[in-house]
Write a protein that holds these residues in place. Structure first.
Motif, PDB file in Angstrom:
ATOM      1  N   SER A 155       0.889  -1.092   0.110  1.00 28.02           N
ATOM      2  CA  SER A 155       0.075  -0.035  -0.066  1.00 28.02           C
ATOM      3  C   SER A 155       0.843   1.457  -0.209  1.00 28.02           C
ATOM      4  O   SER A 155       1.823   1.435   0.793  1.00 28.02           O
ATOM      5  CB  SER A 155      -1.055   0.050   1.121  1.00 28.02           C
ATOM      6  OG  SER A 155      -0.090   0.000   2.366  1.00 28.02           O
ATOM      7  N   LYS A 156       0.367   2.168  -0.824  1.00 32.77           N
ATOM      8  CA  LYS A 156       1.056   3.537  -0.828  1.00 32.77           C
ATOM      9  C   LYS A 156       0.699   4.527   0.046  1.00 32.77           C
ATOM     10  O   LYS A 156      -0.283   5.034   0.269  1.00 32.77           O
ATOM     11  CB  LYS A 156       0.942   4.226  -2.127  1.00 32.77           C
ATOM     12  CG  LYS A 156       1.323   3.304  -3.539  1.00 32.77           C
ATOM     13  CD  LYS A 156       0.993   4.171  -4.642  1.00 32.77           C
ATOM     14  CE  LYS A 156       1.612   3.331  -5.770  1.00 32.77           C
ATOM     15  NZ  LYS A 156       1.333   4.189  -7.303  1.00 32.77           N
ATOM     16  N   ALA A 216       3.772  -5.737   7.581  1.00 28.81           N
ATOM     17  CA  ALA A 216       2.890  -4.495   7.439  1.00 28.81           C
ATOM     18  C   ALA A 216       1.637  -4.245   8.421  1.00 28.81           C
ATOM     19  O   ALA A 216       1.483  -3.056   8.824  1.00 28.81           O
ATOM     20  CB  ALA A 216       2.467  -4.405   6.016  1.00 28.81           C
ATOM     21  N   THR A 217       0.970  -5.455   8.664  1.00 28.13           N
ATOM     22  CA  THR A 217      -0.250  -5.328   9.623  1.00 28.13           C
ATOM     23  C   THR A 217       0.376  -4.901  10.944  1.00 28.13           C
ATOM     24  O   THR A 217      -0.407  -4.318  11.919  1.00 28.13           O
ATOM     25  CB  THR A 217      -0.779  -6.796   9.657  1.00 28.13           C
ATOM     26  OG1 THR A 217      -1.431  -7.103   8.386  1.00 28.13           O
ATOM     27  CG2 THR A 217      -2.132  -6.722  10.565  1.00 28.13           C
ATOM     28  N   VAL A 228       3.709   8.405  11.141  1.00 27.57           N
ATOM     29  CA  VAL A 228       4.941   7.237  11.869  1.00 27.57           C
ATOM     30  C   VAL A 228       5.179   6.510  10.887  1.00 27.57           C
ATOM     31  O   VAL A 228       4.876   6.205   9.840  1.00 27.57           O
ATOM     32  CB  VAL A 228       3.890   6.411  12.563  1.00 27.57           C
ATOM     33  CG1 VAL A 228       4.577   5.198  13.242  1.00 27.57           C
ATOM     34  CG2 VAL A 228       2.984   7.099  13.798  1.00 27.57           C
ATOM     35  N   ILE A 229       6.577   6.448  11.014  1.00 30.42           N
ATOM     36  CA  ILE A 229       7.317   5.959   9.844  1.00 30.42           C
ATOM     37  C   ILE A 229       8.453   5.028  10.645  1.00 30.42           C
ATOM     38  O   ILE A 229       8.906   5.144  11.736  1.00 30.42           O
ATOM     39  CB  ILE A 229       8.451   6.831   9.099  1.00 30.42           C
ATOM     40  CG1 ILE A 229       7.599   7.911   8.311  1.00 30.42           C
ATOM     41  CG2 ILE A 229       9.467   6.378   8.280  1.00 30.42           C
ATOM     42  CD1 ILE A 229       8.153   8.913   7.744  1.00 30.42           C
ATOM     43  N   ILE A 230       8.506   3.600   9.671  1.00 30.56           N
ATOM     44  CA  ILE A 230       9.432   2.581  10.388  1.00 30.56           C
ATOM     45  C   ILE A 230      10.603   2.895   9.268  1.00 30.56           C
ATOM     46  O   ILE A 230      10.698   2.629   8.134  1.00 30.56           O
ATOM     47  CB  ILE A 230       8.893   1.217  10.114  1.00 30.56           C
ATOM     48  CG1 ILE A 230       7.411   1.201  10.944  1.00 30.56           C
ATOM     49  CG2 ILE A 230       9.900   0.028  10.675  1.00 30.56           C
ATOM     50  CD1 ILE A 230       7.516   1.404  12.358  1.00 30.56           C
ATOM     51  N   GLY A 231      11.670   2.950   9.841  1.00 29.43           N
ATOM     52  CA  GLY A 231      12.990   3.290   9.248  1.00 29.43           C
ATOM     53  C   GLY A 231      14.002   2.371   9.754  1.00 29.43           C
ATOM     54  O   GLY A 231      13.953   1.494  10.563  1.00 29.43           O
ATOM     55  N   GLU A 262      11.151   1.841   5.482  1.00 29.84           N
ATOM     56  CA  GLU A 262      10.516   0.728   5.176  1.00 29.84           C
ATOM     57  C   GLU A 262       8.801   0.703   5.165  1.00 29.84           C
ATOM     58  O   GLU A 262       8.409  -0.103   4.330  1.00 29.84           O
ATOM     59  CB  GLU A 262      11.028  -0.442   6.146  1.00 29.84           C
ATOM     60  CG  GLU A 262      10.567  -1.778   5.844  1.00 29.84           C
ATOM     61  CD  GLU A 262      11.102  -2.689   6.892  1.00 29.84           C
ATOM     62  OE1 GLU A 262      10.766  -4.039   6.797  1.00 29.84           O
ATOM     63  OE2 GLU A 262      11.715  -2.365   8.060  1.00 29.84           O
ATOM     64  N   TRP A 263       8.603   1.408   6.041  1.00 29.57           N
ATOM     65  CA  TRP A 263       6.663   1.643   6.021  1.00 29.57           C
ATOM     66  C   TRP A 263       6.622   2.712   6.614  1.00 29.57           C
ATOM     67  O   TRP A 263       7.367   3.419   7.449  1.00 29.57           O
ATOM     68  CB  TRP A 263       6.332   0.429   6.881  1.00 29.57           C
ATOM     69  CG  TRP A 263       4.842   0.371   7.084  1.00 29.57           C
ATOM     70  CD1 TRP A 263       4.094  -0.489   5.970  1.00 29.57           C
ATOM     71  CD2 TRP A 263       3.993   0.995   7.793  1.00 29.57           C
ATOM     72  NE1 TRP A 263       2.883  -0.510   6.465  1.00 29.57           N
ATOM     73  CE2 TRP A 263       2.493   0.463   7.440  1.00 29.57           C
ATOM     74  CE3 TRP A 263       4.121   1.735   8.624  1.00 29.57           C
ATOM     75  CZ2 TRP A 263       1.394   1.050   8.257  1.00 29.57           C
ATOM     76  CZ3 TRP A 263       2.923   2.219   9.549  1.00 29.57           C
ATOM     77  CH2 TRP A 263       1.770   1.868   9.338  1.00 29.57           C
ATOM     78  N   GLY A 264       5.486   3.362   6.131  1.00 24.99           N
ATOM     79  CA  GLY A 264       4.892   4.638   6.877  1.00 24.99           C
ATOM     80  C   GLY A 264       3.306   4.994   6.659  1.00 24.99           C
ATOM     81  O   GLY A 264       2.865   4.313   5.790  1.00 24.99           O
ATOM     82  N   THR A 265       3.100   5.766   7.270  1.00 22.94           N
ATOM     83  CA  THR A 265       1.517   6.024   7.282  1.00 22.94           C
ATOM     84  C   THR A 265       1.198   7.288   8.003  1.00 22.94           C
ATOM     85  O   THR A 265       2.038   7.909   8.743  1.00 22.94           O
ATOM     86  CB  THR A 265       0.422   5.076   7.717  1.00 22.94           C
ATOM     87  OG1 THR A 265      -0.960   5.375   7.498  1.00 22.94           O
ATOM     88  CG2 THR A 265       0.715   5.104   9.571  1.00 22.94           C
TER      89      THR A 265
END
Length: 691
Positions: free
Chosen positions: A100-101, A186-187, A205-208, A219-222
């Motif tokens: 998901s973007k 991701a979940t 929030v960002i996972i770096g 790596e992931w963010g929202t």
């Protein structure tokens, strides 16, 4: 952000999720594949997925033998993948899912400024144990009812500590309950963001993590909502913060960023970033959150997030361990299709024990092929032929594995098996012969099944065995490799198989020599192994050889009962028995003693006469016996008598001939199986009776 995923479903797996973390990503049956498909119809390297410069992906069939389907259509060459596309390989379905973007960020490399607090997890735990917690209670934590003053008197600091512990435990419990059975990273990250948004004023929030180039990557963010997504469109994240937290392994809180030139204008007023540390204090990544509010975060928030990051790190390690065990299980399953269980166990414990690239070693190769199968196939439909072959191959593979062999490949209706590759054994030639006998018995079982089904179809196989030095290893191209052996010894085994008549087992001179050497070591047979003999057939002209090669035929079962003193070629046969049955190699050939050639003496005139005798001595097991029997023939130097038990060669017996009034010692020199027992050739020590 994140990675594409492939959800695999098939007969042996249901809903397995593989993250596509690197490209090109190879899908196939080989254990070296990125996505392993344990399917007979899958090629070792079946297909691959490539990442394109525009951010899309494409699927490429690697000239697989059974083809690749995408959304029920066979692909030719390559085709672009879309979210939700279904790839079909054999009986397995692979659903391709795009990430998901969620966030698109720029980086800010300005130095840290403002009110900054650094604290690691160990310090936080020490504070919790000592009760020395500083900072005002966070308004972002839910209120906890104060204790009754009449029951206990608590300071504000102690009360805050209790509130903090209670709410952290509550949030941790809620988080663990939600992700306890979750294997989708991701979940898990989404649940982290949900809790961060709940306890704080975070806007994103960002996972770096630190990439291979030692630079921070997302790596992931929202975002909290669509409004925040639009507001943050041009707001960078601090690369300095991520690098500092990863390298120093500390949690960071900054609540006043007005002194950072340009940052306040862009809107970020506060941020927090905590490391996700594994059990060995290994940094797996960071959780980074920032806010447009000056009071977006408190010390309580970063304390909670520090503890949550530790929980997330343990969860990630469990997922990685689960994936590793899953891939090991699939690798073990793939290996077991071709290798016996004990070899698979050794390879899994020590992968380096399987030397790749080709090594020279002595291997016994066996080829087995169904005779007249092309003609037989004309009498049955393809579906029936496949069913018959599968019944045969299933039992044949089990028989080969049971005797320590490795299944190299199926060649149409034929089988190629290896004994001594990849792991050599002293028993390889014996195991090969035992497996060949077992295959002949498998054919009898298959024919019994056909008869029970009312079919008049009957199968027979010819088998060739040869031992010699070969090159063993992975051979092929970058797109497809197979573990196999090549060499002249392999070719000769194939030639022997092609010359074997239905029901025959032929072997080469080298295998016969190895069996003679092994027999002198008193090899014990395992349960289910059979006694066998081999007899020379003389020279045979085979394709690819200028000179004739010596060939031997293996005999077993009922053929042993009718085994005579000499073979069809006039040469004595060789009987191979277990050391537990007879500790000495029983060989139907003459044995010389000093200054007295027993073979020459026994060519003295013989008389076929039946004379009663009594034999006393010890059998091959060391048990004493006394047996009344009779001679088959006699000569001046010895006799042939029939006994009920096997004997060692040479061994001493006492012989009584009542009708001649003679008693003396004899030496066992020959032993041959007989339908009524054993024919024993004995040499008389000293002066014998005047027959």
């Amino acid at each position: 952000m994140g990675f594409p995923k492939i959800i695999v479903t098939g007969p042996s797996v249901s809903g397995r999720v593989d993250e596509c973390r690197r490209f090109p990503l190879v899908i196939g049956r080989a254990t070296s594949s990125d996505v392993i498909i344990s399917d007979e119809r899958a090629s070792r390297s079946h297909a691959k997925i490539e990442a394109l410069p525009d951010g899309s992906y494409r699927l490429i069939d690697l000239e697989s033998r059974n083809g690749t389907m995408l959304n029920d259509n066979v692909i030719a060459g390559s085709v672009r993948l879309r979210d939700g596309d279904t790839i079909v390989i054999g009986s397995h379905r692979l659903v391709f899912q795009l990430p998901s973007k969620t966030v698109d960020v720029r980086y800010d490399d300005k130095p840290l400024s403002g009110t900054v607090r650094l604290q690691n997890a160990a310090e936080l735990l020490a504070l919790g144990r000592s009760g020395d917690v500083t900072g005002k209670p966070s308004s972002s934590f839910r209120a906890v009812a104060a204790p009754n003053p009449q029951d206990v008197t608590l300071s504000a600091k102690q009360l805050h500590l209790l509130e903090k512990r209670s709410q952290i435990l509550s949030l941790f419990y809620d988080f663990n309950k939600r992700v306890a059975r979750e294997f989708d990273i991701a979940t898990i990250y989404a649940e982290v963001a949900r809790q961060v948004f709940e306890i704080s004023n975070a806007g994103r929030v960002i996972i770096g993590k630190i990439g291979a180039d030692n630079l921070p990557t997302v790596e992931w963010g929202t975002y909290r909502d669509d409004l925040m997504r639009a507001t943050y469109a041009s707001v960078p994240i601090s690369r300095t913060v991520i690098r500092t937290v990863m390298q120093e392994r500390v949690s960071l809180l900054s609540r006043d960023m007005s002194n950072v030139k340009g940052t306040a204008i862009l809107g970020v007023q506060s941020l927090m970033c905590v490391p996700m540390l594994g059990q060995e204090d290994t940094p797996l990544g960071v959780i980074y959150a920032d806010s447009l509010h000056l009071d977006g975060f408190t010390e309580d928030d970063v304390d909670y997030l520090t503890g949550l990051a530790s929980t997330v790190a343990l969860t990630l390690e469990n997922i990685m361990a689960h994936e590793r065990l899953l891939h090991e299980a699939e690798a073990r399953t793939a290996y077991r299709r071709f290798l016996p269980p004990h070899v698979v166990d050794q390879i899994m414990e020590d992968p380096d024990s399987l030397q790749l690239g080709g090594v020279n070693q002595v291997v016994t190769t066996m080829f087995a092929d169904i005779r007249g199968f092309t003609t037989l196939s004309e009498r049955k439909s393809p579906h029936e032929i496949v069913a018959i072959l599968n019944n045969y191959f299933e039992r044949a593979a089990t028989a080969i594995f049971r005797h320590g062999g490795s299944l190299d490949k199926f060649i149409g209706d034929g089988i190629m098996a290896l004994f001594g590759a990849p792991q050599p054994s002293d028993r390889d030639p014996v195991n090969a012969v035992q497996a060949a006998i077992a295959l002949q018995e498998v054919i009898e079982q298959v024919n019994a099944d056909l008869a029970a089904q009312g079919s008049d179809l009957r199968l027979s196989i010819g088998i060739g065995i040869n031992t010699g030095e070969v090159t063993a290893g992975y051979i092929g191209s970058k797109l497809r490799t197979d573990y196999t052996v090549i060499g002249d010894a392999v070719n000769l085994a194939a030639r022997l198989e092609s010359n074997a008549k239905p029901g025959q087992i032929l072997m080469g001179e080298t295998t016969a020599q190895c069996l003679r050497a092994l027999a002198r070591q008193s090899i014990e047979f395992a349960e289910g192994e059979r006694e066998f003999a081999f007899v020379p057939l003389g020279g045979m002209k085979v394709k690819g050889k200028l000179n004739e090669v010596k060939v031997y035929r293996v005999l077993w079962g009922e053929e042993l009962a009718t085994l005579g003193d000499t073979s069809e070629s006039g040469t004595p046969p060789v009987l191979f028995r277990s050391a537990t049955t007879n500790p000495v190699f029983l060989e139907s050939e003459t044995i010389a003693r000093p200054q007295l050639d027993w073979g020459t003496i026994r060519r003295d005139p013989r008389r076929q006469v039946s004379i009663p005798v009594v034999v006393t001595g010890a059998d091959a097991h060391g048990n004493t016996f006394e047996q009344a029997t009779e001679t088959i023939d006699v000569s001046p130097s010895g006799a042939c008598i029939r006994l009920a038990q096997p004997l060692t060669i040479p061994s001493s017996l006492s012989l009584l001939v009542p009708s001649y009034g003679w008693r003396g010692e004899v030496i066992v020199r020959k032993l041959t199986r007989d339908p009524q027992g054993y024919l024993v050739g004995v040499e008389i020590v000293g002066q014998g009776p005047q027959w």
